[in-house]
Design an enzyme around this catalytic site. Structure first.
Site, PDB file in Angstrom:
ATOM      1  N   GLY A  43       0.820  -1.212   0.000  1.00 57.30           N
ATOM      2  CA  GLY A  43       0.000   0.000   0.000  1.00 57.30           C
ATOM      3  C   GLY A  43       0.853   1.260   0.000  1.00 57.30           C
ATOM      4  N   CYS A  44       1.906   1.258   0.787  1.00 57.15           N
ATOM      5  CA  CYS A  44       2.779   2.432   0.879  1.00 57.15           C
ATOM      6  C   CYS A  44       3.507   2.659  -0.440  1.00 57.15           C
ATOM      7  CB  CYS A  44       3.776   2.263   2.023  1.00 57.15           C
ATOM      8  SG  CYS A  44       2.954   2.023   3.615  1.00 57.15           S
ATOM      9  N   THR A  45       3.879   1.572  -1.101  1.00 59.97           N
ATOM     10  CA  THR A  45       4.531   1.674  -2.403  1.00 59.97           C
ATOM     11  C   THR A  45       3.567   2.259  -3.434  1.00 59.97           C
ATOM     12  OG1 THR A  45       6.018  -0.160  -1.902  1.00 59.97           O
ATOM     13  CG2 THR A  45       5.666   0.361  -4.235  1.00 59.97           C
TER      14      THR A  45
END
Length: 145
Positions: A43-45
């Site tokens: 998700g952060c990527t």
């Protein structure tokens, strides 16, 4: 929880390169502050790459992008280099910024919540998102500016 019109809490924190950032240095520009739980996770990527790919559009709107997590400088540096991010990743290792912005409830929190904050050129909160969709937020924030 912060709300539109509140004065955004100032902060002083180092990024993944060791450079110190303060919110007040960005006065006169809009700031998109996106808290993410953990460097180099799916998700952060997705969120980081969304901001990276639209950075020119943010610049045209006189806005800066600041990613922020509780990760170390080494973790955020590796994350930034792997995905060629073109904006700073702030390392809130003492969690004080996350606490002030509602991305955690205690200074011992393991990870930040996925919170988004848009701060206007006047230093006031323009929009506060207590839970964002990692894939949609970069475009959503751009539309808010």
């Amino acid at each position: 929880m912060l709300k539109p019109g509140d004065v955004a809490p100032d902060f002083t924190v180092k990024d993944h390169t060791g450079r110190t950032h303060t919110l007040s240095e960005y006065r006169g520009k809009s700031v998109v502050l996106w808290f993410y739980p953990k460097a180099d996770t799916p998700g952060c990527t997705a969120e980081g790459c969304g901001f990276r790919d639209q950075r020119d559009q943010y610049s045209k709107k006189n806005a800066v992008i600041l990613g922020i997590s509780f990760d170390t400088a080494e973790e955020n540096k590796a994350f930034s280099e792997k995905f060629v991010f073109n904006f700073p990743l702030l390392c809130d290792t003492d969690r004080k910024v996350g606490f002030a912005y509602g991305a955690c409830d205690e200074l011992q929190a393991a990870n930040a919540r996925r919170v988004g904050v848009i701060i206007g050129p006047d230093g006031k909160v323009k929009a506060y998102y207590p839970k964002v969709d990692a894939r949609a937020f970069p475009q959503q924030a751009l539309g808010e500016l």
